[in-house]
Write a protein that holds these residues in place. Sequence first.
Motif, PDB file in Angstrom:
ATOM      1  N   ALA A  34       0.843  -1.196   0.000  1.00  9.45           N
ATOM      2  CA  ALA A  34       0.000   0.000   0.000  1.00  9.45           C
ATOM      3  C   ALA A  34       0.879   1.247   0.000  1.00  9.45           C
ATOM      4  O   ALA A  34       1.986   1.246   0.550  1.00  9.45           O
ATOM      5  N   ASP A  39      -4.374   1.163  -2.490  1.00  9.62           N
ATOM      6  CA  ASP A  39      -4.393  -0.016  -1.633  1.00  9.62           C
ATOM      7  C   ASP A  39      -3.306  -0.999  -2.049  1.00  9.62           C
ATOM      8  O   ASP A  39      -2.801  -0.947  -3.176  1.00  9.62           O
ATOM      9  N   ALA A  40      -2.980  -1.906  -1.145  1.00  7.99           N
ATOM     10  CA  ALA A  40      -2.067  -2.990  -1.495  1.00  7.99           C
ATOM     11  C   ALA A  40      -2.715  -3.866  -2.568  1.00  7.99           C
ATOM     12  O   ALA A  40      -3.936  -4.025  -2.605  1.00  7.99           O
TER      13      ALA A  40
END
Length: 202
Positions: A34, A39-40
């Motif tokens: 992230a 976001d990751a």
Amino acid sequence: MAVYARPHDAGRPVVCMDEKPFQLLGHVRDPLPARPGKDACQDSEYVRCGTCSIFVWAEPLRGWRRVHALAQRTKIDWAGQVKQLLTVDYPDAETVVLVMDNLNTHGIASLYEAFAPDEAFALAQRLEIHHTPKHGSWLNIAEIELSALSRQCLDRRINDLDTLNTELTAWQHAINTEQRKVRWQFTTDDARVKLRHLYPKN
């Protein structure tokens, strides 16, 4: 159900156990961590790295859990876990009241398959086993613990048994530090009303 209504007794602790299969998975490509505004991310493709079985043991009235993953779930594996329960976790308990499902490995015969007769007999004498109904496994509080464990600790890819057990130990330590207890609210009288179709008709 009445077994949960007993007051806490260190000499006769009520312990629930359950187990679940777990698939070890690895990444084909390294996931992207992230970062601000993103976001990751991880690739949907993964590598299968084998399977294992996670054992959970829980004493609801004490707020204690033990979780451990093994490469398989044979009678010998279950017997080894029971021996640890009786000799390491509860060495001073006169009897451990054990609540579990009817899996074919979960029985006194497994102790005799794993250990010499004298040792198996000594272990068996300290167990009071209560099997949950075949269609009522929710009566086993350890199943609830496995559900919580899955959401809190196993919601990502883990590719080897050592890493999995490290994560399980961390979860176990955090939960045991909280001493989160389970208070059973469903009484035998409730069961006679809500589960009357399961009771004998004559």
